[in-house]
Design an enzyme around this catalytic site. Structure first.
Site: not given
Ligand code: C5P
Length: 236
Positions: A11, A33, A60, A62, A65, A119, A180, A210
């Protein structure tokens, strides 16, 4: 089962930052991703450069359409050679079947994954957009529709992965974000689980952003995640 379970979310706002992070990672240990921010800024070229460096890419974007438009987008993504791509299950069964047919004729078609309920939506917000029932009810219903429409799996939380494993079997792929490491800050994720926990509950692939990309040593962090998952490929 696939040893490369971790998908690192790149990201970043531009190709340089994304490629600099990729250069610190080993394509033998993880996939990456590319989401909307990076793709809008850097386009297919960044996907091609990541692939040229040996990474398999989850695109990713999504897609959501009319069937013909989604089919065209999926075909373009498959032509680019991505490993995984996703569409909104809320686009309906005809749209998902069109996506499946669009990629079916490629020699190595990408895994086609559905997004069920974002989510970020609370139960109250789901009501506002006309969805009856809880988020979990809707995830289950849309995941069953995705499976019946020929998709390979869905993006879901670890909790939902456990529920989907019961109802749709272990072959239906679950891709789980919100991971995490023990001791990490949650950031903007509301429900989080550790990598081990997510896999124990049935997640096939873990999307981790992250905790890896903002760690002082992304490669070491990735290797310690792999060790916690007991992957055979990780150097000890
Ligand atoms: O930095 P982090 O681990 O939170 O990144 C999670 C990744 O997963 C991000 O690219 C976020 O857009 C994606 N994501 C998410 N929850 C979802 C779908 C995708 O966190 N339900």
């Amino acid at each position: 089962m696939d040893d490369k379970r971790v998908i690192v979310a790149l990201d970043f706002p531009d190709a340089e930052a994304a490629l600099a992070m990729a250069a610190r990672l080993d394509p033998a240990l993880c996939r990456v991703k590319v989401g909307k921010e990076l793709f809008v800024a850097a386009g297919p070229a960044v996907v091609e450069r990541l692939q040229a460096s040996g990474f398999e890419v989850f695109l990713d974007l999504k897609f959501h359409d009319i069937p013909n438009t989604v089919a065209g987008a999926c075909r373009a993504a498959a032509r680019l050679g991505v490993w995984m791509l996703n569409v909104h299950a809320g686009g309906g069964s005809a749209m998902m079947r069109a996506a499946r047919e669009a990629v079916a004729s490629f020699p190595k078609p990408p895994l086609l994954i559905g997004v069920t309920v974002l989510t970020s939506l609370s139960d109250a917000e789901l009501g506002e957009i006309g969805f009856a029932g809880s988020a979990a009810d809707n995830v289950g219903r849309l995941a069953r529709l995705a499976a019946a429409s020929g998709l390979d799996g869905v993006v879901c939380s670890a909790e939902e992965a456990a529920m989907l494993r019961e109802t749709l079997g272990t072959g239906f792929v679950s891709v789980t974000p919100g991971i995490r490491l023990p001791g990490d800050a949650k950031g903007d994720q509301s429900r989080v689980v550790t990598p081990e926990d997510a896999v124990r509950r049935g997640a096939h692939y873990l999307v981790i952003g992250r905790p890896v990309t903002q760690s002082a040593d992304p490669s070491a962090t990735l290797q310690s995640i792999m060790r916690s998952l007991g992957s055979g490929k990780v150097p000890s």
